[in-house]
Every structure is written in C-alpha cells, then in structure tokens.
Motif scaffolding. Structure first.
Motif, PDB file in Angstrom:
ATOM      1  N   LYS A  62       0.885  -1.162   0.000  1.00  0.00           N
ATOM      2  CA  LYS A  62       0.000   0.000   0.000  1.00  0.00           C
ATOM      3  C   LYS A  62       0.922   1.210   0.000  1.00  0.00           C
ATOM      4  O   LYS A  62       1.809   1.321   0.840  1.00  0.00           O
ATOM      5  CB  LYS A  62      -0.906   0.023   1.226  1.00  0.00           C
ATOM      6  N   VAL A  63       0.723   2.096  -0.979  1.00  0.00           N
ATOM      7  CA  VAL A  63       1.563   3.281  -1.131  1.00  0.00           C
ATOM      8  C   VAL A  63       0.740   4.501  -0.731  1.00  0.00           C
ATOM      9  O   VAL A  63      -0.286   4.791  -1.345  1.00  0.00           O
ATOM     10  CB  VAL A  63       2.057   3.431  -2.591  1.00  0.00           C
ATOM     11  N   TYR A  64       1.183   5.183   0.328  1.00  0.00           N
ATOM     12  CA  TYR A  64       0.501   6.377   0.838  1.00  0.00           C
ATOM     13  C   TYR A  64       1.299   7.604   0.419  1.00  0.00           C
ATOM     14  O   TYR A  64       2.451   7.747   0.797  1.00  0.00           O
ATOM     15  CB  TYR A  64       0.402   6.343   2.364  1.00  0.00           C
ATOM     16  N   SER A  65       0.689   8.476  -0.392  1.00  0.00           N
ATOM     17  CA  SER A  65       1.358   9.705  -0.813  1.00  0.00           C
ATOM     18  C   SER A  65       1.431  10.663   0.359  1.00  0.00           C
ATOM     19  O   SER A  65       0.406  10.972   0.972  1.00  0.00           O
ATOM     20  CB  SER A  65       0.594  10.355  -1.962  1.00  0.00           C
ATOM     21  N   LYS A  66       2.642  11.133   0.666  1.00  0.00           N
ATOM     22  CA  LYS A  66       2.809  12.101   1.757  1.00  0.00           C
ATOM     23  C   LYS A  66       2.389  13.477   1.279  1.00  0.00           C
ATOM     24  O   LYS A  66       2.624  13.836   0.131  1.00  0.00           O
ATOM     25  CB  LYS A  66       4.263  12.125   2.219  1.00  0.00           C
ATOM     26  N   GLY A  67       1.747  14.232   2.147  1.00  0.00           N
ATOM     27  CA  GLY A  67       1.333  15.585   1.796  1.00  0.00           C
ATOM     28  C   GLY A  67       0.023  15.628   1.029  1.00  0.00           C
ATOM     29  O   GLY A  67      -0.478  16.682   0.703  1.00  0.00           O
ATOM     30  N   SER A  68      -0.544  14.468   0.736  1.00  0.00           N
ATOM     31  CA  SER A  68      -1.825  14.428   0.033  1.00  0.00           C
ATOM     32  C   SER A  68      -2.934  14.790   1.009  1.00  0.00           C
ATOM     33  O   SER A  68      -2.982  14.271   2.114  1.00  0.00           O
ATOM     34  CB  SER A  68      -2.045  13.017  -0.527  1.00  0.00           C
ATOM     35  N   SER A  69      -3.807  15.673   0.606  1.00  0.00           N
ATOM     36  CA  SER A  69      -4.878  16.120   1.508  1.00  0.00           C
ATOM     37  C   SER A  69      -5.836  14.990   1.848  1.00  0.00           C
ATOM     38  O   SER A  69      -6.449  14.974   2.892  1.00  0.00           O
ATOM     39  CB  SER A  69      -5.637  17.294   0.882  1.00  0.00           C
ATOM     40  N   SER A  70      -5.954  14.010   0.954  1.00  0.00           N
ATOM     41  CA  SER A  70      -6.897  12.914   1.195  1.00  0.00           C
ATOM     42  C   SER A  70      -6.199  11.667   1.727  1.00  0.00           C
ATOM     43  O   SER A  70      -6.801  10.614   1.805  1.00  0.00           O
ATOM     44  CB  SER A  70      -7.627  12.574  -0.106  1.00  0.00           C
ATOM     45  N   ASN A  71      -4.896  11.787   2.074  1.00  0.00           N
ATOM     46  CA  ASN A  71      -4.109  10.636   2.511  1.00  0.00           C
ATOM     47  C   ASN A  71      -4.248   9.508   1.485  1.00  0.00           C
ATOM     48  O   ASN A  71      -4.524   8.374   1.823  1.00  0.00           O
ATOM     49  CB  ASN A  71      -4.514  10.177   3.914  1.00  0.00           C
ATOM     50  N   GLU A  72      -4.075   9.880   0.226  1.00  0.00           N
ATOM     51  CA  GLU A  72      -4.260   8.970  -0.904  1.00  0.00           C
ATOM     52  C   GLU A  72      -3.435   7.704  -0.754  1.00  0.00           C
ATOM     53  O   GLU A  72      -2.276   7.743  -0.361  1.00  0.00           O
ATOM     54  CB  GLU A  72      -3.862   9.702  -2.187  1.00  0.00           C
ATOM     55  N   CYS A  73      -4.054   6.576  -1.088  1.00  0.00           N
ATOM     56  CA  CYS A  73      -3.398   5.283  -1.000  1.00  0.00           C
ATOM     57  C   CYS A  73      -3.703   4.488  -2.266  1.00  0.00           C
ATOM     58  O   CYS A  73      -4.844   4.467  -2.719  1.00  0.00           O
ATOM     59  CB  CYS A  73      -3.900   4.527   0.227  1.00  0.00           C
TER      60      CYS A  73
END
Length: 107
Positions: A62-73
């Motif tokens: 599972k890849v979580y983008s840092k700084g994404s407002s929606s904590n995108e995964c």
C-alpha cells in the motif's frame, strides 16, 4: 522532511499502475534486463528523485502519498507495472515481501 512548497504540483504526482501487462509489453520495455530489488514486509519512507518504472514479480504494497490532503493510497503488487513520478514522497506499507525489476529515468 520538509513538505514541498508548491502544493499545486502535487496533483501531478500520481502513481500510474498497469495491471497484468502482456508479456510482449514487458519484452518491449526490456524489463527482464533491469536490475532487481526486494524488501521484506514493513514500512519504508521513500522520496523519488527520478521517475521510476518497475514491474512487481512478487509482493503487495500500500503506497501512501505524503502531503496528500486525502491521505491517498494505492495498492500495488505482483503482476503490476508501476510508474512512480519524480518528486513523489510516500510511505510503502509492505504486507507481502517485494521482488521487483526497476529502472530510473536519467536525470
């Protein structure tokens, strides 16, 4: 780690996933000639200084983008051809050990 100062460009930092590409596509890219890399289950913090194209032979992440407002995964794993864009900061949550071929674009 400092957050990027230009958040509008974060919208362009999307992980691109091609699920189960045909063998002909992998041959065209020369995937089997790329270096291999692997890691055990766990969490990794990564920052891409260059665009990476990789093909997952094994694993689940599972890849979580840092700084994404929606904590995108996004979830990637065995059989996926994945492009991680230059400038992406993310956390990998590896649930099944990874084995992948990879290639970084030249700077």
């Amino acid at each position: 780690m400092a957050a990027p100062s230009h958040s509008s460009s974060d919208q362009n930092l999307k992980v691109i996933i091609e699920r189960n590409p045909l063998e002909s596509r992998l041959s065209e890219l020369g995937v089997k000639a790329w270096p291999k890399w692997g890691c055990p289950p766990g969490k990794l913090t990564l920052k891409y200084d260059a665009r990476e194209t990789c093909y997952f032979v094994k694993g689940k992440v599972k890849v979580y983008s840092k700084g994404s407002s929606s904590n995108e995964c996004v979830e990637v794993g065995a059989g996926d051809l994945v492009i991680f864009p230059k400038g992406l900061s993310c956390i990998w949550d590896v649930s099944i050990a990874v084995d992948k071929y990879y290639k970084f674009d030249p700077p």
